[in-house]
Structure formats: structure tokens, C-alpha cells
Write a protein that holds these residues in place. Structure first.
Motif, short mmCIF file in Angstrom:
data_model
loop_
_atom_site.label_atom_id
_atom_site.label_comp_id
_atom_site.label_asym_id
_atom_site.label_seq_id
_atom_site.Cartn_x
_atom_site.Cartn_y
_atom_site.Cartn_z
N VAL A 1 8.54 -24.36 -1.95
CA VAL A 1 7.87 -25.45 -1.23
C VAL A 1 8.16 -26.76 -1.97
O VAL A 1 7.92 -26.87 -3.17
N PRO A 2 8.70 -27.77 -1.25
CA PRO A 2 9.07 -29.03 -1.91
C PRO A 2 7.87 -29.74 -2.54
O PRO A 2 6.74 -29.57 -2.09
N ASP A 3 8.17 -30.55 -3.56
CA ASP A 3 7.12 -31.24 -4.31
C ASP A 3 7.60 -32.67 -4.59
O ASP A 3 8.79 -32.88 -4.86
N PRO A 4 6.68 -33.64 -4.55
CA PRO A 4 7.09 -35.04 -4.79
C PRO A 4 7.77 -35.23 -6.15
O PRO A 4 8.62 -36.12 -6.31
N ALA A 5 7.45 -34.39 -7.13
CA ALA A 5 8.03 -34.54 -8.48
C ALA A 5 9.55 -34.35 -8.47
O ALA A 5 10.23 -34.73 -9.43
N GLU A 6 10.10 -33.80 -7.39
CA GLU A 6 11.56 -33.60 -7.33
C GLU A 6 12.33 -34.92 -7.32
O GLU A 6 13.51 -34.96 -7.61
N LEU A 7 11.64 -36.00 -6.95
CA LEU A 7 12.34 -37.29 -6.90
C LEU A 7 12.27 -38.01 -8.24
O LEU A 7 12.83 -39.10 -8.40
N GLU A 8 11.57 -37.42 -9.22
CA GLU A 8 11.52 -38.02 -10.57
C GLU A 8 12.64 -37.42 -11.40
O GLU A 8 12.56 -36.28 -11.84
N VAL A 9 13.68 -38.20 -11.62
CA VAL A 9 14.83 -37.71 -12.35
C VAL A 9 14.74 -38.16 -13.81
O VAL A 9 14.57 -39.34 -14.08
N ARG A 10 14.83 -37.21 -14.72
CA ARG A 10 14.76 -37.55 -16.15
C ARG A 10 16.15 -37.88 -16.69
O ARG A 10 17.16 -37.45 -16.16
N ALA A 11 16.16 -38.59 -17.81
CA ALA A 11 17.42 -39.04 -18.40
C ALA A 11 18.31 -37.87 -18.78
O ALA A 11 19.54 -37.98 -18.75
N ASP A 12 17.73 -36.73 -19.15
CA ASP A 12 18.56 -35.59 -19.57
C ASP A 12 18.92 -34.66 -18.41
O ASP A 12 19.43 -33.56 -18.62
N GLU A 13 18.66 -35.10 -17.17
CA GLU A 13 19.02 -34.26 -16.02
C GLU A 13 20.30 -34.79 -15.38
O GLU A 13 20.60 -35.98 -15.44
N ALA A 14 21.07 -33.85 -14.77
CA ALA A 14 22.37 -34.23 -14.23
C ALA A 14 22.56 -33.66 -12.83
O ALA A 14 21.92 -32.68 -12.46
N ASP A 15 23.46 -34.28 -12.05
CA ASP A 15 23.72 -33.76 -10.71
C ASP A 15 24.66 -32.54 -10.76
O ASP A 15 24.78 -31.81 -9.79
N ASP A 16 25.32 -32.32 -11.91
CA ASP A 16 26.18 -31.14 -12.06
C ASP A 16 25.93 -30.59 -13.46
O ASP A 16 26.77 -30.69 -14.34
N LEU B 1 18.99 -13.29 -17.61
CA LEU B 1 17.82 -14.15 -17.48
C LEU B 1 18.32 -15.53 -17.87
O LEU B 1 18.75 -15.74 -19.01
N HIS B 2 18.33 -16.45 -16.92
CA HIS B 2 18.91 -17.77 -17.17
C HIS B 2 17.87 -18.73 -17.72
O HIS B 2 16.78 -18.85 -17.16
N HIS B 3 18.25 -19.42 -18.79
CA HIS B 3 17.47 -20.58 -19.20
C HIS B 3 17.75 -21.66 -18.15
O HIS B 3 18.88 -21.82 -17.69
N LEU B 4 16.71 -22.37 -17.74
CA LEU B 4 16.84 -23.33 -16.64
C LEU B 4 17.88 -24.41 -16.93
O LEU B 4 17.88 -25.01 -18.00
N ASP B 5 18.75 -24.65 -15.95
CA ASP B 5 19.71 -25.76 -16.07
C ASP B 5 18.99 -27.06 -15.70
O ASP B 5 18.10 -27.07 -14.86
N ARG B 6 19.44 -28.15 -16.34
CA ARG B 6 18.72 -29.42 -16.13
C ARG B 6 19.23 -30.16 -14.90
O ARG B 6 19.87 -31.21 -14.99
N ALA B 7 18.92 -29.58 -13.74
CA ALA B 7 19.26 -30.24 -12.48
C ALA B 7 18.19 -31.30 -12.20
O ALA B 7 17.08 -31.25 -12.74
#
Ligand SMILES: *Cc1c(COP(=O)(O)O)cnc(C)c1O
Length: 352
Positions: free
Chosen positions: A60-75, A268-274
Motif C-alpha cells: 500500500v503506497p505511503d506519502p513517505a515514498e516521495l521523500e528521497v534521501r541523499a544516500d538513495e539512488a534510482d539505480d 535474504l537481501h539487505h535492502l537496496d537504497r532505492a
């Protein structure tokens, strides 16, 4: 609603009691950016009265998805760094990723390809498939082709069959692996012809993505059973997610549930910083603590490898705690002394 009981639009979320109508505009902006789809089978599992429902939290989508942190990347894992052709990633010598579609049956809010999935028209053209097949055919070192996406099982059995026909014509392709969520999130898709379509000259393996034991419904168990009975070996991958599966009891129930269905927990994947996924982060120290807790308590065949995909396309590495610690000098000479930690936490001296 688009198909029976399926959630595709913000209005569907409101109708199902998963979103207050006065937040529809805000969530609409999230969904414009990152695609929304929740299959009927998964939507049915959500308890709208539970604000911490682990299924809702994934989809379920959440408004926090539009908050992009400096260490997050599109790829975040560097697919682009190793793009060999459209839809083809060649990072390791003996295997390639082939992404015939960028569509999924369900969209995970933490997906590492969330910037590239879910848009209309996101399928490889015939010419692009030809080019990808030519890349594989020209390189005898390619032992395995991994079909991913998107989710390859979005395609019909007929279309997957045509793609497998082409791979079957390349003698050095000995393994084809499908990465998919479909047997779990849309088990009705796995029909009588699916397994027959997948069985080939090469070994076809399937890796299913599952994050919470509740996803292993009776219908999912039946779909998985049909595939395993037909001779398709199954592995699973799970992403460690805060508020979904970052507790020992949940992981244990999940991995036991998979083995019971003849699925071997693989990664078991450690979360990628998308982008916009900070609410799912689990510190690596906590991930190790969870994995250490399972060792000794859970059958070995149910233990996945805890892995990190190094940002920038440098590959996957195991990041579970290392039970061996060097003691003093001399280990290069092959006479090393080590301290080894047992599953019960006891520490022992060892030479090797
Ligand atoms: C994850 C990944 C693979 C598959 O890795 P395995 O360790 O064999 O499961 C292959 N290519 C790329 C680019 C990947 O990201």
C-alpha cells in the motif's frame, strides 16, 4: 476495480478501507511516480483494521515514498553499469539477466527497480529480444539466463514459451532461471500448461520472492506444488524489511513454511537504497543478529544466505557474521590459529 478484487487505482484503496478518502490526492501523487497494483489474493490477506499489517506495509503506497534521501539512488545496484543491450544486464561472466518486461502483477513499495517498473509499453520489442538472444548466442561462457523484470510471468505461457524456444536453440545455455512473485501473489496464473511450458532441454529453476509467512496461502502452496511436481526446482528470496519480517519468529515461520513446500530459502537481501524506501531500513547489525539467532535453531536447509548488493554494480556478497576470527600471525603460511564461534555462542580455538 480492474480485475476481480484487484487493486489498481487509488479509488480501489479507498473502497477497500485501506486509505482515507481525504488522503487520496496525496497518495495519487505517489502512484503517479511509482506504480500501484495489488493482486486479489494479496489484497484479501490485508486486515484494514491493523495499521501494522505486514502485507499492507509491502504494497500500500505511503506519502513517505516521495521523500528521497541523499544516500538513495534510482539505480541502487547498478543495473545500468552492466547493461549489455536493452533489457540485458551482463555483470557476471557465466550468467545474464534478461528482462522481457518491466511490468509486475504486484508492485512492492521497496522495489530496487521502482524507477523503471510499471510504466505502460515497457516490454522488449521483437528486435530487442533478437539482440539480447544474439548477445547470449555469441558468448559460450554464458551458462545461465535469468529471466526477471518486472516479472516474467506477467507474460502469457505462449510468449514465455516462444522466448524459451529461442534460448533452447543456444546449446551452451544449460540453465534458465525465472525470478518471480507470481506463484505466491497470483497463484491462479500457474495453470496446467505453465509447468509444461517451462520444462526444457536445459534445467529451468524458479526463484520466488516471498517476504512474510502469511503470503504462503493454500492457493500459493498448490501452485508451488504443481511446479515442483513437474520438476521445476524452487528457491526463494526475501528482502529484510522493517515492520514486515525483522523479527526472528517471522523469519523462522517463513523459512520453515518454504521448506515445507519444497522451496529452498536462497537469499535474504539487505535492502537496496532505492528512492523513498527509508521506512523499510534494518541496520546490518540487526540483520546479522537475526541470522545468528536462526543458526542452530532452524534446520540448515531452511537457512538463506544474507546478502548485500554493493551499490554501483559491484555485485552481491554474503554479509552474515563470520564465525572465524584469526588469532595472531602466520595464517598466510597455512598454519593459522583461529577462534571459531559455535551456534550456541561458545568460542573455540581451532587450527586450519
Ligand atoms: C543478482 C544478480 C545475478 C544473480 O546472482 P546469483 O548470485 O547467481 O543469484 C546475476 N546478475 C546480476 C546483474 C544480478 O544483479
Amino acid at each position: 476495480m480492474s480485475r476481480d478484487g484487484e487493486i489498481r487505482r487509488v479509488e480501489d484503496l479507498v473502497a477497500r478501507g485501506l486509505l482515507d478518502a481525504d488522503r487520496a490526492d496525496e497518495i495519487g501523487r505517489v502512484v503517479d511516480r511509482f506504480a500501484l497494483a495489488i493482486t486479489a489474493d494479496m489484497a484479501r490477506l490485508i486486515d484494514p483494521a491493523d495499521p501494522e499489517d505486514p502485507i499492507a506495509r509491502q504494497f500500500v503506497p505511503d506519502p513517505a515514498e516521495l521523500e528521497v534521501r541523499a544516500d538513495e539512488a534510482d539505480d541502487p545496484i547498478g543495473d545500468g553499469t552492466h547493461a549489455a543491450a536493452p533489457g540485458l544486464t551482463h555483470r557476471y561472466r557465466d550468467r545474464v539477466l534478461l528482462k522481457p518486461t518491466h511490468l509486475c502483477r504486484i508492485y512492492c513499495r521497496f522495489c530496487f527497480r521502482r524507477d523503471r517498473v510499471g510504466h505502460a509499453g515497457e516490454e522488449l520489442s521483437e528486435a530487442e529480444i533478437e539482440a539480447a538472444i544474439a548477445h547470449v548466442a555469441a558468448r559460450p561462457e554464458i551458462f545461465e539466463v535469468i529471466l526477471t523484470g518486472g516479472d516474467p510471468l506477467v507474460l502469457s505461457d505462449r510468449r514465455i514459451g516462444r522466448l524459451l524456444d529461442r534460448l533452447e536453440a543456444i546449446p551452451h545455455v544449460e540453465v534458465v532461471r525465472l525470478h518471480t512473485r507470481v506463484p505466491v501473489v497470483d497463484p491462479g496464473r500457474i495453470g496446467a500448461t505453465t509447468a509444461a511450458t517451462l520444462r526444457r532441454r536445459f534445467a529451468t529453476w524458479m526463484v520466488i520472492h516471498v517476504d512474510h509467512p502469511r503470503e504462503l496461502t493454500e492457493a500459493a502452496a498448490a501452485a508451488i506444488g504443481r511446479l515442483v511436481d513437474a520438476g521445476i526446482p524452487m528457491l526463494s528470496q526475501t528482502t529484510l524489511l522493517a515492520g514486515v519480517n525483522d523479527r526472528a519468529e517471522v523469519l523462522e515461520a517463513l523459512f520453515r513454511g518454504l521448506v515445507r513446500l519444497r522451496v529452498k530459502p536462497y537469499y535474504l537481501h539487505h535492502l537496496d537504497r532505492a528512492e523513498g524506501t527509508a521506512r523499510y531500513r534494518v541496520p546490518v547489525a540487526r540483520g546479522r543478529e537475526l541470522m545468528n539467532g536462526l543458526r542452530g535453531r532452524l534446520t540448515g536447509i531452511a537457512q538463506p544466505v544474507y546478502v548485500l548488493d554493493i551499490p554501483g554494480g559491484h555485485g552481491k556478497v554474503p554479509i552474515g557474521a563470520d564465525p572465524l576470527e584469526p588469532v595472531g600471525e602466520g595464517r598466510e603460511a597455512g598454519t593459522g590459529r583461529w577462534r571459531v564461534t559455535a551456534p550456541d555462542g561458545g568460542v573455540h580455538d581451532w587450527e586450519g
